[in-house]
Motif scaffolding. Structure first.
Motif, PDB file in Angstrom:
ATOM      1  N   PRO A   1       0.788  -1.234   0.000  1.00  0.00           N
ATOM      2  CA  PRO A   1       0.000   0.000   0.000  1.00  0.00           C
ATOM      3  C   PRO A   1       0.819   1.282   0.000  1.00  0.00           C
ATOM      4  N   VAL A   2       1.894   1.336   0.817  1.00  0.00           N
ATOM      5  CA  VAL A   2       2.645   2.581   0.889  1.00  0.00           C
ATOM      6  C   VAL A   2       3.273   2.914  -0.469  1.00  0.00           C
ATOM      7  N   LEU A   3       3.693   1.880  -1.220  1.00  0.00           N
ATOM      8  CA  LEU A   3       4.316   2.141  -2.511  1.00  0.00           C
ATOM      9  C   LEU A   3       3.274   2.402  -3.600  1.00  0.00           C
ATOM     10  N   VAL A   4       2.156   1.727  -3.553  1.00  0.00           N
ATOM     11  CA  VAL A   4       1.090   2.027  -4.512  1.00  0.00           C
ATOM     12  C   VAL A   4       0.684   3.487  -4.371  1.00  0.00           C
ATOM     13  N   SER A   5       0.524   3.917  -3.107  1.00  0.00           N
ATOM     14  CA  SER A   5       0.110   5.298  -2.867  1.00  0.00           C
ATOM     15  C   SER A   5       1.193   6.276  -3.301  1.00  0.00           C
ATOM     16  N   THR A   6       2.440   5.931  -3.048  1.00  0.00           N
ATOM     17  CA  THR A   6       3.549   6.815  -3.423  1.00  0.00           C
ATOM     18  C   THR A   6       3.643   6.965  -4.938  1.00  0.00           C
TER      19      THR A   6
ATOM     20  N   ARG B   1       0.907  10.775 -10.236  1.00  0.00           N
ATOM     21  CA  ARG B   1      -0.150  10.770 -11.247  1.00  0.00           C
ATOM     22  C   ARG B   1       0.404  10.700 -12.691  1.00  0.00           C
ATOM     23  N   PRO B   2       1.140   9.660 -13.016  1.00  0.00           N
ATOM     24  CA  PRO B   2       1.629   9.526 -14.401  1.00  0.00           C
ATOM     25  C   PRO B   2       0.440   9.482 -15.368  1.00  0.00           C
ATOM     26  N   ALA B   3       0.494  10.310 -16.395  1.00  0.00           N
ATOM     27  CA  ALA B   3      -0.678  10.506 -17.268  1.00  0.00           C
ATOM     28  C   ALA B   3      -0.825   9.429 -18.328  1.00  0.00           C
ATOM     29  N   GLY B   4       0.295   8.863 -18.787  1.00  0.00           N
ATOM     30  CA  GLY B   4       0.149   7.918 -19.877  1.00  0.00           C
ATOM     31  C   GLY B   4       1.402   7.108 -20.092  1.00  0.00           C
ATOM     32  N   VAL B   5       1.381   6.364 -21.208  1.00  0.00           N
ATOM     33  CA  VAL B   5       2.493   5.471 -21.514  1.00  0.00           C
ATOM     34  C   VAL B   5       3.796   6.238 -21.647  1.00  0.00           C
ATOM     35  N   SER B   6       3.723   7.450 -22.156  1.00  0.00           N
ATOM     36  CA  SER B   6       4.957   8.227 -22.381  1.00  0.00           C
ATOM     37  C   SER B   6       5.683   8.528 -21.072  1.00  0.00           C
ATOM     38  N   ASP B   7       4.974   8.452 -19.945  1.00  0.00           N
ATOM     39  CA  ASP B   7       5.623   8.730 -18.646  1.00  0.00           C
ATOM     40  C   ASP B   7       6.283   7.504 -18.033  1.00  0.00           C
ATOM     41  N   ILE B   8       6.079   6.345 -18.658  1.00  0.00           N
ATOM     42  CA  ILE B   8       6.567   5.120 -18.029  1.00  0.00           C
ATOM     43  C   ILE B   8       8.071   4.975 -18.204  1.00  0.00           C
ATOM     44  N   GLY B   9       8.543   5.099 -19.413  1.00  0.00           N
ATOM     45  CA  GLY B   9       9.959   4.866 -19.662  1.00  0.00           C
ATOM     46  C   GLY B   9      10.300   3.415 -19.437  1.00  0.00           C
ATOM     47  N   ASP B  10      11.537   3.177 -19.026  1.00  0.00           N
ATOM     48  CA  ASP B  10      11.985   1.814 -18.777  1.00  0.00           C
ATOM     49  C   ASP B  10      11.246   1.257 -17.554  1.00  0.00           C
ATOM     50  N   PRO B  11      10.488   0.190 -17.697  1.00  0.00           N
ATOM     51  CA  PRO B  11       9.710  -0.321 -16.565  1.00  0.00           C
ATOM     52  C   PRO B  11      10.547  -1.070 -15.533  1.00  0.00           C
ATOM     53  N   SER B  12      11.835  -1.264 -15.813  1.00  0.00           N
ATOM     54  CA  SER B  12      12.685  -1.932 -14.829  1.00  0.00           C
ATOM     55  C   SER B  12      13.038  -0.941 -13.717  1.00  0.00           C
ATOM     56  N   GLY B  13      13.727  -1.430 -12.689  1.00  0.00           N
ATOM     57  CA  GLY B  13      14.136  -0.565 -11.578  1.00  0.00           C
ATOM     58  C   GLY B  13      13.247  -0.775 -10.363  1.00  0.00           C
ATOM     59  N   THR B  14      13.358   0.147  -9.409  1.00  0.00           N
ATOM     60  CA  THR B  14      12.608   0.006  -8.160  1.00  0.00           C
ATOM     61  C   THR B  14      11.441   0.968  -8.134  1.00  0.00           C
ATOM     62  N   ALA B  15      10.579   0.737  -7.178  1.00  0.00           N
ATOM     63  CA  ALA B  15       9.418   1.612  -7.020  1.00  0.00           C
ATOM     64  C   ALA B  15       9.857   3.035  -6.707  1.00  0.00           C
ATOM     65  N   VAL B  16      10.895   3.182  -5.868  1.00  0.00           N
ATOM     66  CA  VAL B  16      11.342   4.527  -5.494  1.00  0.00           C
ATOM     67  C   VAL B  16      11.933   5.237  -6.705  1.00  0.00           C
ATOM     68  N   GLU B  17      12.727   4.521  -7.510  1.00  0.00           N
ATOM     69  CA  GLU B  17      13.284   5.139  -8.715  1.00  0.00           C
ATOM     70  C   GLU B  17      12.168   5.601  -9.647  1.00  0.00           C
ATOM     71  N   ARG B  18      11.117   4.777  -9.740  1.00  0.00           N
ATOM     72  CA  ARG B  18      10.012   5.136 -10.603  1.00  0.00           C
ATOM     73  C   ARG B  18       9.267   6.354 -10.071  1.00  0.00           C
ATOM     74  N   PHE B  19       9.107   6.408  -8.740  1.00  0.00           N
ATOM     75  CA  PHE B  19       8.442   7.575  -8.151  1.00  0.00           C
ATOM     76  C   PHE B  19       9.229   8.844  -8.477  1.00  0.00           C
ATOM     77  N   LEU B  20      10.554   8.767  -8.332  1.00  0.00           N
ATOM     78  CA  LEU B  20      11.376   9.952  -8.583  1.00  0.00           C
ATOM     79  C   LEU B  20      11.338  10.330 -10.066  1.00  0.00           C
ATOM     80  N   LYS B  21      11.248   9.305 -10.919  1.00  0.00           N
ATOM     81  CA  LYS B  21      11.183   9.616 -12.356  1.00  0.00           C
ATOM     82  C   LYS B  21       9.864  10.310 -12.678  1.00  0.00           C
ATOM     83  N   TRP B  22       8.797   9.826 -12.033  1.00  0.00           N
ATOM     84  CA  TRP B  22       7.486  10.393 -12.341  1.00  0.00           C
ATOM     85  C   TRP B  22       7.266  11.735 -11.650  1.00  0.00           C
TER      86      TRP B  22
END
Length: 959
Positions: A302-307, A312-333
């Motif tokens: 839950p804490v990571l889903v919420s983070t 609020r990534p809007a679409g596919v263009s915000d995803i980028g490389d789907p590898s990595g960690t949840a925190v890295e993805r949060f910082l990217k988004w």
């Protein structure tokens, strides 16, 4: 009790689950809901290291809601103050007894050489027992009517093991309640806490107590929480109190197994797929590919889903490389680079306030503290923010791996920030116990240490290990926090050496609930410099001493002094320990040096004064007490010690003035009242003495020493029944106290109640089989009842335990005499006269035995015995003690054949004799004389007949 398991209502809720499932979030939400329903709430986390701190946190939060626990707060303040008073003294403290946790606030902490946790029955006399025996020995009636006891009792032997921790605290503190408060704070604080809770509960619909991160605080709080919720040890918990625990594992079975049916188990798991999608939809995240990535990265935690949803990534263009960690993805988004950097930087501190936030982030992010506090992984409590461990740990790993140089730079900057905060505190006035006694200073120092370890683990580790000694010195709670911080720094910095140290020290502090193992670990493996090793030995010596392990204490103190010859605390500690062992000459050498090294320490002068008192150098003792009073006029106990020394100098007016000054400062100082009672008793002002003793006993209901002193006054005024009741009470108050035991047995013996006296000694020896005094007293009782073989068994063991005990040696000689072992008598008495050349009874007995053996010198010994007995009688008034002197003078005149003198002394003995025990002792001595010299039977038998007649006429309650 709150209620038996079978009918108890549900009042205990346990939220449990792995990290990141939302336990703390749920607990906070529940707290908010409770307050909306007008409940009074409190929130406790791992910052509370023991039950006292947990209650303190609850009380503080209740006060903020207009529900102050005033009586508890007042008692808690008293506890802190009395702890400080006890710690600051020259006392050989302290013990909470079997089962206590000396690393918690349940045991006294740092004193002059550390004060310290832990205690167990002590084999050697404490100052108060020495005071009692040396001042009151003769006046207490320890000299029996006639016999080998006369002039034979060693005050140090009598005092050995007499009063442990409680008596000394009774002296230093004000009354019995204060002693109990220091020794057993939970026993005193928790009932008041529950009473106050009940009053608040009467005025409010609900009280709700939340205990978060219970996986960390549970080991320290489990037993206390169970006792207040479902036990009746401290009182009853109000029915409208709810308790919510939030932690990772199930509750400890060993604590809660009998009460699990009153626990509402509330397990939390990771989101189901549907729950996660529902949250993402609510946050506006609906693109299926984005949702899939979030579910994969977060593992539906839950804490990571919420983070991740927060950006609020809007679409596919915000995803980028789907590898990595949840925190890295949060910082990217998170598209704002300033915010991304701030979020990463603020993961470094263990907790944040606005000032720490500004020190952690770059200038352009300085106004974003409000934004940070609103992030889903940041919790806010009491003005401080913390990252959720799941997010923080991931961010720490990311930063440590991405840029080790920046990692070091940022932690160094934060360490400097906390250093500056600490130095700002130091601009004020230091508390009496130094800066370690200031909460703000310790908090800053702790965080500074953490960041130094993270910035440079290997460079900072030696200083951090050395700092643990200061934390240990301050107290158990502080030590736990430092070790936990060291352990966390090892994990957060990825430094295996520090992490290993943390685990090793945590295991040491938990082992058998004694923190002394931490010192042993540091001494063996800590790489301390000589000064650090010296301090570690000093602290361990203190704890050994306080546990009654005097030989180990002296060994540690000696190591400390070898490492640092000018270590004043070690000199003081060793001197004080040697003094407690009765090794006053050696003690004085160390205490003299301690005074030279630190001439402004009042406690050192008190310790040296007590040592000089033990050496009967009373004028010098008074001078040291005077100096201690100049340095610390508020320590009223010193006035009491001074009064006792002045009493022994027969400066009664000065002694009364000393006690009077102390009692002006505190009219209810139980120990000083007892000392003034001693002085008034010595002056024959019995009514006033009884008033002082009575008030002291009201203040401290279990003072064995005071009860024995009052018993003497009651005895002197013919109130034997009341006197015996006091002695009986004294023995029950302290079953291991040798002074009360000896007097109680003496009273029973005086009344001819030998079977009861023997049973009392049997019980005492069950408690302490190695008590030489109890063995000697039982050996004497066996002799008086003609069980000579049993007598010799006890006395052989007593002499083995205490080879220089003249009482045991004299008694052994008497039993050998009655069994015809005359050469053994000569050997025993030779040793007695070697130890005490003026021992009157040894001269008399040796004369009789030499006469039996036909050896020369018996006339000279009888003449010398007559001189010694006469000199002793000149010192006595018409009291119980003079009966012994008169009886002994009669014996020696009888043996010398001086018929007129013996007749006059015999009539005097019958006139003043008041107890059956006095008559029985003289009968036993005459029996011994007759056994050695049967030719004297014609003269002995009429005396025996008169004594037996007299025995039937004395009061059966007099002793």
């Amino acid at each position: 009790m709150r209620g038996a398991p079978e009918d108890a209502a549900q009042f205990l809720f346990h939220i449990r689950g792995p990290a990141g499932v939302g336990k703390s979030t749920l607990a906070r939400r529940l707290e908010g809901m409770a307050r909306e329903e007008r409940a009074v709430t409190a929130y406790v986390d791992e910052a509370a290291t023991d039950a006292v701190e947990a209650m303190e946190a609850i009380s503080a939060q209740f006060a903020q809601q207009g529900a102050a626990l005033k009586a508890f707060d007042k008692l808690l303040a008293t506890y802190r103050q009395r702890r400080h008073e006890a710690d600051a003294g020259a006392a050989a403290a302290l013990g909470a007894g079997p089962g206590a946790d000396p690393t918690s606030d349940g045991a006294p902490g740092a004193g002059r050489d550390g004060g310290g946790p832990g205690a167990s029955p002590s084999p050697s006399p404490s100052p108060s027992s020495m005071v009692a025996s040396q001042i009151g020995l003769v006046g207490l009636g320890m000299i029996p009517g006639v016999g080998a006891f006369t002039g034979a009792v060693d005050p140090g032997h009598l005092a050995a093991g007499a009063d442990r921790v409680k008596a000394l605290l009774s002296a230093r503190l004000r009354n019995h309640d204060d002693v109990q408060l220091v020794l057993s704070p939970l026993q005193s604080l928790v009932p008041v806490f529950l009473t106050e809770l009940a009053e608040v509960a009467r005025r409010h619909p609900w009280l709700v107590l939340f205990f978060d991160t219970y996986e960390r605080s549970g080991p320290q709080l489990d037993a206390w929480l169970r006792d207040i919720l479902v036990g009746d040890r401290y009182g009853e918990m109000p029915a409208n109190v709810l308790v919510v625990l939030a932690g990772q594992p199930r509750l400890a079975t060993r604590t809660w197994e009998d009460w699990l049916d009153v626990v509402t188990d509330w397990p939390l798991e990771v989101f189901t797929d549907a729950e996660a999608r529902q949250l993402l939809t609510a946050k506006g995240v609906t693109d299926e590919r984005v949702v899939d990535v979030i579910l994969t990265l977060s593992e539906r935690l839950p804490v990571l889903v919420s983070t991740l949803a927060e950006a609020r990534p809007a679409g596919v263009s915000d995803i980028g490389d789907p590898s990595g960690t949840a925190v890295e993805r949060f910082l990217k988004w998170e598209t704002d680079s300033v915010r991304r950097a701030a979020a990463l930087s603020c993961a470094l501190p263990q907790e944040l306030d606005e000032d720490v936030y500004r020190a952690a982030v770059e200038a352009e992010a300085s106004e974003l503290f409000g934004w940070l506090r609103a992030l889903p992984f940041v919790t806010d409590h009491a003005g401080h923010c913390r990252y959720h461990d799941v997010v923080r740990n991931a961010m720490l790993r990311l930063q440590r791996q991405q840029s080790p140089a920046r990692w070091q730079q940022q932690h160094t900057r934060l360490a400097d920030t906390f250093r500056d905060r600490r130095t700002q505190v130091e601009e004020g006035t230091a508390p009496p116990e130094g800066w370690w006694g200031d909460d703000r200073w310790r908090a800053a120092r702790l965080q500074e240490t953490y960041h130094r370890l993270c910035a440079g683990p290997h460079a900072a580790l030696p200083d951090a290990l050395r700092e643990l000694l200061d934390a240990y010195d301050h107290g158990g709670g502080t030590l736990r926090r430092w070790i936990q911080t060291l352990s966390r720094a090892g994990r957060d910095s990825g430094a295996p050496a520090i992490d290993s140290w943390g685990r090793r020290l945590l295991a040491a502090v938990e082992e058998r609930h004694t923190a002394i193992g931490v010192l042993t670990v540091l001494l063996r493996h800590g790489g301390l410099d000589p000064q650090g090793r010296s301090l570690a030995h000093t602290l361990r010596g203190r704890d050994h001493r306080n546990a009654g392990r005097y030989d180990e204490a002296v060994e540690d103190y000696s190591h400390a002094i070898a490492l640092a010859p000018d270590a004043e605390r070690a000199r003081y500690g060793r001197g004080w320990t040697l003094s407690l062992q009765g090794q006053y000459g050696e003690a004085l050498v160390d205490l003299d040096r301690a005074v030279e090294l630190s001439p402004a320490e009042a406690d050192t002068f008190v310790a040296r004064g007590l040592t000089l008192f033990g050496l009967s150098r009373d004028e010098e003792a008074v001078a040291d007490y005077d100096r201690a009073i100049e340095l610390d006029p508020g320590d009223l106990l010193t006035f009491g010690f001074r009064g006792l020394a002045l009493l022994r100098l027969e400066r009664h007016d000065d002694a009364l003035a000393s006690c009077g000054h102390a009692l002006e400062g505190d009219p209810e100082h139980a120990y000083v009242l007892a000392v003034r009672g001693d002085i008034l008793q010595d002056l024959g002002r019995f009514d006033e003495a009884l008033a002082d003793y009575g008030r002291a006993i009201e203040l401290d209901p279990e003072p064995s020493y005071v009860l024995t002193r009052r018993a003497k006054v009651l005895q002197a005024t013919g109130r034997y029944t009341e006197a015996f009741a006091d002695l009986d009470r004294a023995v029950h108050a302290d079953p291991s106290g040798m002074l009360a035991l000896a007097l109680h047995v003496r009273a029973l013996q005086g009344m001819g109640r030998y079977a009861e006296a023997l049973a009392q000694l049997d019980r005492a020896l069950e408690i302490d089989p190695s008590s030489a005094l109890a063995l000697s007293l039982r050996g004497k009782l066996h002799r008086l009842t003609e069980r000579y073989a049993d007598s010799l068994l006890d006395l052989d063991r007593a002499i083995e335990l205490s080879p220089d005990d003249t009482f045991a040696l004299n008694e052994h000689a008497l039993s050998c005499h009655m069994t015809g072992r005359y050469e053994d008598v000569v050997s025993d008495l030779d040793r007695v006269m070697e130890i005490r050349p003026d021992n009157s009874w040894a001269h008399y007995e040796m004369a009789i035995v030499l006469r039996v053996l036909g050896r020369p010198g018996h006339e000279r010994l009888l003449s010398r015995a007559a001189e010694l007995f006469a000199a002793e009688s000149d010192e006595d008034g018409q009291d119980t003690v003079s009966v012994a002197r008169v009886g002994n003078r009669f014996l020696v005149q009888f043996a010398m054949g001086h018929r007129s003198e013996q007749a006059a002394l015999f009539e005097e003995f019958l006139r003043i004799c008041s107890t059956r025990g006095q008559i029985d002792e003289l009968l036993a001595d005459l029996s011994g004389l007759l056994a050695a010299l049967p030719s004297e039977g014609e003269r002995v038998l009429p005396v025996v007949h008169r004594l037996r007649e007299a025995r039937t006429s004395v009061s059966p309650t007099a002793y």
